[in-house]
Every structure is written in structure tokens, then in C-alpha cells.
Design a protein around this motif. Sequence first.
Motif, mmCIF file in Angstrom:
data_model
loop_
_atom_site.group_PDB
_atom_site.id
_atom_site.type_symbol
_atom_site.label_atom_id
_atom_site.label_comp_id
_atom_site.label_asym_id
_atom_site.label_seq_id
_atom_site.Cartn_x
_atom_site.Cartn_y
_atom_site.Cartn_z
ATOM 1 N N GLY A 6 -14.817 -1.739 150.354
ATOM 2 C CA GLY A 6 -15.544 -0.518 150.051
ATOM 3 C C GLY A 6 -16.043 -0.484 148.627
ATOM 4 N N TRP A 12 -19.775 3.078 150.392
ATOM 5 C CA TRP A 12 -19.004 4.057 151.165
ATOM 6 C C TRP A 12 -19.078 5.405 150.472
ATOM 7 C CZ3 TRP A 12 -14.570 6.920 149.757
ATOM 8 C CH2 TRP A 12 -13.998 7.655 150.815
ATOM 9 N N ASP A 45 -5.785 5.774 154.263
ATOM 10 C CA ASP A 45 -5.723 4.378 153.823
ATOM 11 C C ASP A 45 -4.280 3.896 153.733
ATOM 12 O OD1 ASP A 45 -8.471 4.152 153.602
ATOM 13 O OD2 ASP A 45 -8.508 4.498 151.437
ATOM 14 N N THR A 104 -8.154 -4.715 151.202
ATOM 15 C CA THR A 104 -8.888 -3.456 151.219
ATOM 16 C C THR A 104 -7.996 -2.263 151.507
ATOM 17 O OG1 THR A 104 -10.760 -2.299 152.277
ATOM 18 C CG2 THR A 104 -9.475 -3.777 153.684
ATOM 19 N N TYR A 106 -8.091 0.661 153.493
ATOM 20 C CA TYR A 106 -8.929 1.009 154.645
ATOM 21 C C TYR A 106 -8.035 1.507 155.769
ATOM 22 C CZ TYR A 106 -13.521 0.546 156.905
ATOM 23 O OH TYR A 106 -14.741 0.801 157.467
ATOM 24 N N PHE A 111 -10.851 0.039 161.064
ATOM 25 C CA PHE A 111 -11.238 -1.269 160.558
ATOM 26 C C PHE A 111 -11.891 -2.137 161.640
ATOM 27 C CE2 PHE A 111 -10.565 -5.635 158.995
ATOM 28 C CZ PHE A 111 -11.256 -5.516 157.798
ATOM 29 N N PHE A 114 -15.526 -1.408 161.598
ATOM 30 C CA PHE A 114 -16.210 -2.055 160.473
ATOM 31 C C PHE A 114 -16.530 -3.511 160.823
ATOM 32 C CE2 PHE A 114 -15.406 -5.132 157.107
ATOM 33 C CZ PHE A 114 -16.504 -4.900 156.297
ATOM 34 N N VAL A 129 -5.254 -5.165 155.351
ATOM 35 C CA VAL A 129 -5.771 -3.796 155.463
ATOM 36 C C VAL A 129 -4.629 -2.837 155.138
ATOM 37 C CG1 VAL A 129 -6.818 -2.111 157.026
ATOM 38 C CG2 VAL A 129 -7.421 -4.545 157.224
#
Length: 197
Positions: A6, A12, A45, A104, A106, A111, A114, A129
Motif C-alpha cells: 500500500g 490506497w 490490518d 504488508t 493488509y 488480500f 488484491f 500479510v
Amino acid sequence: MIFDIGKVLVDWSLRALYEQLIDNPEERDWFLTHVVTPEWHTHHDAGRPMDEGIRLLSEAYPAYAPLIAALKPRWSETLVGPIAGSVRALEALDDAGIPVYGLTNYLAETFPDFCRDYPFSVRFRDVVVSGEHGVIKPDPRIYDLAIERFGITPERTVFIDDKPENVAAGRDKGLVALHFTDPGRLWADLRALALPI
């Protein structure tokens, strides 16, 4: 190479979605400052299910419950698009045979979307992640996890992130940490490291 995602590879913004949903600029600014904020989203997150976060926030701001609830089904609209120069760097590094990974902050539950929507994600050999592990940058534990999982030598690994505190935490772990500000600066930093791109 370890890339944040991001604001390094994709732009983002919560505002990108709510500009479509709240016409009044003053109300929209208040909403994004007090209701759906990056600080609130950080809990997702870190592993909180989005349904739980939406429920708790809707209880605190019932008048805005429909707007809060819109975030989950329309999450992809917070991703404004790829940052082309950064993606070209990732692809050039991969093409040169340099292993490329992701680290990340996220949501675990979004995810996969994405990865579906951004084909360059197939270039990653692996991605840590945060939402899958319940820990976010700059917590040192997530760097330890990435280093162990990727099987890398920190001193021979470049880490790229847009947040100074995340860069500093990566440097503390021995990574060659670069602060991302824009693609031009990224390319200059990578060439200064004599990488074959």
C-alpha cells in the motif's frame, strides 16, 4: 527485495471510496477524521475481522452505520490503482532474477482480492500479510517472521516502505531499508545499490 504494497505499489485511500458516497465535503472530512479513519482500520490490518470492526464502529456511530458497512463490499474501491513506476521496478528486479517478496499491513480477508485484481502480485515469491499473523509493522516480530519465512540474509536484502517508522524498524533488523517517496526516487536508490536494472 522486500516491498511494502500500500502506497508503494498501489495507491490506497479511504477517501477514494467515500468521495463517491458522501457529497458534502465538510461532512466527508469529518467522517474520515472521526469515524472511518486509518487508525480504526489498523485494527483490521492487525487481524480484527472487518465484520467485527464495522459492528463496533456502527454501534458508536449508528447514524453512519450504512456508510461504515459499505466499506467491506466496496473495499476494492479504496485501491486507486497501481503506482506504475514502482511496479516497473518490481518487474525489472524479478526479470533480473532477484527474489522479490512482500511485507504488508493488509487485511487477511481482502488480500486474495488484491492478488486477483493486480496481476503483478504473481511476481512475489511469498508475502507476509499482517492480518494473517495478528501483528503489524513496525512491530519487530513481523520482520522476524518475514526474515525466517523468506530464508533471507537481512544485510543482503533491500526493504522498501513508505512509512519512516517501518523503514527504521527494518533497519534495526539489519535490512537495507529504503524510504519510498516516489518512483523516481526509488529507481535512483536502487541504481545507487548497483542492482542490475
